[in-house]
Structure formats: C-alpha cells, structure tokens
Write a protein that holds these residues in place. Structure first.
Motif, PDB file in Angstrom:
ATOM      1  N   GLU A  52      74.197  37.792  49.059  1.00 16.34           N
ATOM      2  CA  GLU A  52      74.364  36.427  48.302  1.00 16.34           C
ATOM      3  C   GLU A  52      73.255  35.415  48.369  1.00 16.34           C
ATOM      4  O   GLU A  52      72.843  34.651  47.593  1.00 16.34           O
ATOM      5  N   SER A  53      72.508  35.547  49.407  1.00 18.22           N
ATOM      6  CA  SER A  53      71.254  34.797  49.438  1.00 18.22           C
ATOM      7  C   SER A  53      70.184  35.449  48.163  1.00 18.22           C
ATOM      8  O   SER A  53      69.429  34.277  47.830  1.00 18.22           O
ATOM      9  N   LEU A  54      70.263  36.573  48.032  1.00 16.82           N
ATOM     10  CA  LEU A  54      69.216  37.139  47.145  1.00 16.82           C
ATOM     11  C   LEU A  54      69.724  36.538  45.638  1.00 16.82           C
ATOM     12  O   LEU A  54      69.049  36.242  44.872  1.00 16.82           O
ATOM     13  N   LEU A  55      71.269  36.543  45.595  1.00 21.41           N
ATOM     14  CA  LEU A  55      71.797  36.187  44.332  1.00 21.41           C
ATOM     15  C   LEU A  55      71.571  34.956  44.016  1.00 21.41           C
ATOM     16  O   LEU A  55      71.372  34.082  43.061  1.00 21.41           O
ATOM     17  N   ALA A  56      71.321  33.894  45.337  1.00 19.19           N
ATOM     18  CA  ALA A  56      71.159  32.383  45.071  1.00 19.19           C
ATOM     19  C   ALA A  56      69.650  32.181  44.471  1.00 19.19           C
ATOM     20  O   ALA A  56      69.449  31.470  43.577  1.00 19.19           O
ATOM     21  N   LEU A  57      68.994  33.239  44.870  1.00 16.58           N
ATOM     22  CA  LEU A  57      67.394  33.060  44.267  1.00 16.58           C
ATOM     23  C   LEU A  57      67.502  33.528  42.907  1.00 16.58           C
ATOM     24  O   LEU A  57      66.730  33.018  42.017  1.00 16.58           O
ATOM     25  N   VAL A  58      68.194  34.575  42.380  1.00 13.47           N
ATOM     26  CA  VAL A  58      68.114  35.161  41.179  1.00 13.47           C
ATOM     27  C   VAL A  58      68.749  33.912  40.553  1.00 13.47           C
ATOM     28  O   VAL A  58      68.182  33.673  38.972  1.00 13.47           O
ATOM     29  N   GLU A  59      69.893  33.400  40.451  1.00 13.18           N
ATOM     30  CA  GLU A  59      70.296  32.218  39.856  1.00 13.18           C
ATOM     31  C   GLU A  59      69.442  30.771  39.774  1.00 13.18           C
ATOM     32  O   GLU A  59      69.448  30.189  38.660  1.00 13.18           O
TER      33      GLU A  59
END
Length: 327
Positions: free
Chosen positions: A188-195
């Motif tokens: 989820e933390s990586l996805l926040a960075l992608v977003e």
C-alpha cells in the motif's frame, strides 16, 4: 521587469555566496551555490557533489547542513530555489552518506514541523515561476511520500546500489518472511508512491526547462526501483493466495485495482507486470467470491435451523406442565 528580477536575484546570490566565503562557512556556501535563483538552470553535478561530500564529516556537520537546507526551503518564495532545494533532498536520498540520510530521515518522523509541506507555495512573479510553483507543490509531496515509503520498507528506495546495506540486497528473502499484514502495508505504501507519480504536472508545459528535466530524470530512476519492488510483492502474494484471510484478500484486490487505475498515467512498464497483476487480482477475486458464497450458505443454514427450532417450540403438540416447563 522579469529581467530586472533575475538581475537582482543574481546579485543577491553573489552577495550571499561572498559573505559565506568570507566567514569560511562551507556548508552555507555549498548550499547557496546549488540553490541559486536561476529559474532554468539545474544544479551542476560539481556543486552537488561538493555539497554531498559534507556528509562524509561528523554527525553534527550533517545535522547543520540539513537544518540549513530545510530552512532555505521553507523561507524562500522563489520557485527555482525551492525546486533546487528539493532536488538536493532527492540527491541525499539517492546518493548521500548514511549519516546525511539518517539526519534527513528525522524530518518529519520525529513529530515536529513538516518541512516538506509546501501545499500553499505560490510564486506569481512571472508565468514561468507560476507554472514552476505547481512542480514545487507536487515534488515536495512526492519527496515526502518517498521518505514515508522508505521508512516502511526499511531502506531508502531508489538509493545508489553501492550504498545499500545487506538487508536491502536480500529483499526477496526478507519479503518471504513477512506476515500478510506487513506485506500489505508495504504494498500500500508503494502504491501511494505510484499514485503520487501519476499526479505530477504535465511536463509538456515546461518543455526545455532544465529544472523540470532534472526532476523527471530523478523520478524516472526511482520508477525503476518502485516497479521492481511492486512486482516482487505481487509475486509473493501469488504464492500466498491460498492462505490469505477474507479481509486480506479483499484488501489485496483493492490495492491491485488502485494500481490498474494508474495504468494510463504510469511511465513505461513491462507488460509482464500487468499480466501478473491481472492474474493475482483474478485469483484473489475468485477466493473472495467463494468465501462470500460460503458465508451466505452458512447464514442460510443457520437461518433454516432457527426456523426449524422455532417451529418445534411453537408447536401445539408440546405439553406444558404446571411448572411451566416444556416437554
């Protein structure tokens, strides 16, 4: 008017650098050379290297440098200076010494002032600086998320391979030992960075601007590391699908859906990652569907059992004894 402002800015830079040189203040002089007011020139490699070399000194020296950097970032109203300060922060994350990175990581993790909160930054001195202001707001938020994600992962994401520790080198082995909840938290933390990357301003509006080009290059380098980390975790989830709880499977599906929603704005990504995401999402969806049906069946059976018991206890055939007990 714009040329006059630029001339004043150049004079101001020279005066500040001259004062730092007279006082033999190496940290201040190095920082001023890297964060000039020139709105189209990116910091030179020579000056960046000189600044980062300060990180080879003591912890106290590194602490002073980080404080100077954050103070300059927060006090400036010039979009070029702000972007160059953020570029310096990004370079520390990627290429800085361990002590320098450690000093940087305490902002804002210690609960103090968030020096990267530039959501209200505006430089309306010219159309170019106004456009650059949107990059300042986005880039500061991206750097903040990069630091947050790095804390969750336990290493500086996108850092120079030569500076990565033994734990970073064995990430795949470490990931296999994570609990499902921890693996989801990292994903989820990586996805926040992608977003966050997908939310960047349109670089076409600043075509030819060296500052924007430098930022795009640094983020592009991060992107390679980010997609690699995402891919490793999605692959691990593929192996764990059979042992995920209902809630974990639902959470994983939501995360993968978020990732797919970013597809249109994401940088170049190998098709193999999308195939993997689609495969895991489909299998997780089937598990969720089976679990939901199983729950419905259990509830239905429980309901039927209740009705059956109720019909027995309400039957007129039951004998009521004087004590009031049913037989």
């Amino acid at each position: 008017m714009t040329k006059l402002r630029e001339l004043v800015a150049i004079i101001k830079d020279k005066a500040s650098q001259g004062k730092a040189a007279i006082l033999s203040d190496r940290a201040t002089l190095s920082l001023l050379r890297v964060t000039t007011h020139h709105s189209v020139a990116a910091p030179s490699h020579k000056h960046l290297s000189s600044l980062l070399s300060i990180g080879d000194g003591s912890r106290a020296t590194c602490s002073v440098l980080i404080e100077l950097l954050m103070d300059r970032l927060q006090t400036t109203h010039n979009s070029a200076v702000a972007l160059k300060c953020l570029i310096v922060v990004h370079h520390i994350i990627k290429y800085g010494s361990f002590i320098l990175q450690d000093q940087l990581s305490i902002y804002p993790a210690t609960g103090g002032r968030n020096y990267l909160n530039l959501s209200n930054f505006r430089d309306d001195s010219s159309p170019i600086t106004w456009e650059l202001s949107s990059w300042v707001r986005w880039y500061a938020q991206y750097i903040e998320q990069l630091l947050c994600t790095s804390r969750v992962l336990g290493f500086f994401l996108g850092s120079d391979p030569s500076s990565q520790n033994r734990e970073r080198e064995s990430q795949e082995e470490r990931i296999t030992g994570l609990l499902n909840a921890d693996l989801l938290r990292e994903t989820e933390s990586l996805l926040a960075l992608v977003e966050e990357i997908c939310a960047r301003p349109d670089p076409a509006h600043m075509n030819g601007n060296k500052l924007v080009e430098e930022i795009a290059k640094l983020v592009g380098e991060d992107w390679i590391s980010i997609t690699s980390e995402v891919s490793v975790r999605v692959s691990e989830f593929r192996e764990r699908l059979g042992c995920l709880s209902f809630g974990e499977a639902v959470e994983l599906m939501c995360d993968l859906k978020r990732l797919e929603e970013c597809k249109e704005r994401m940088m170049l990504v190998a098709q193999s990652l999308w195939d993997l995401v689609s495969q895991v999402k489909e299998k997780a969806g089937k598990n969720v569907y089976r679990e939901e049906n199983s729950r419905l069946v259990r509830r239905h059976r429980a309901s039927e059992s209740d009705r059956f018991a109720s019909s027995i206890f309400n039957s007129g055939d039951l004998l009521r004894f004087p004590s009031g007990r049913l037989m």
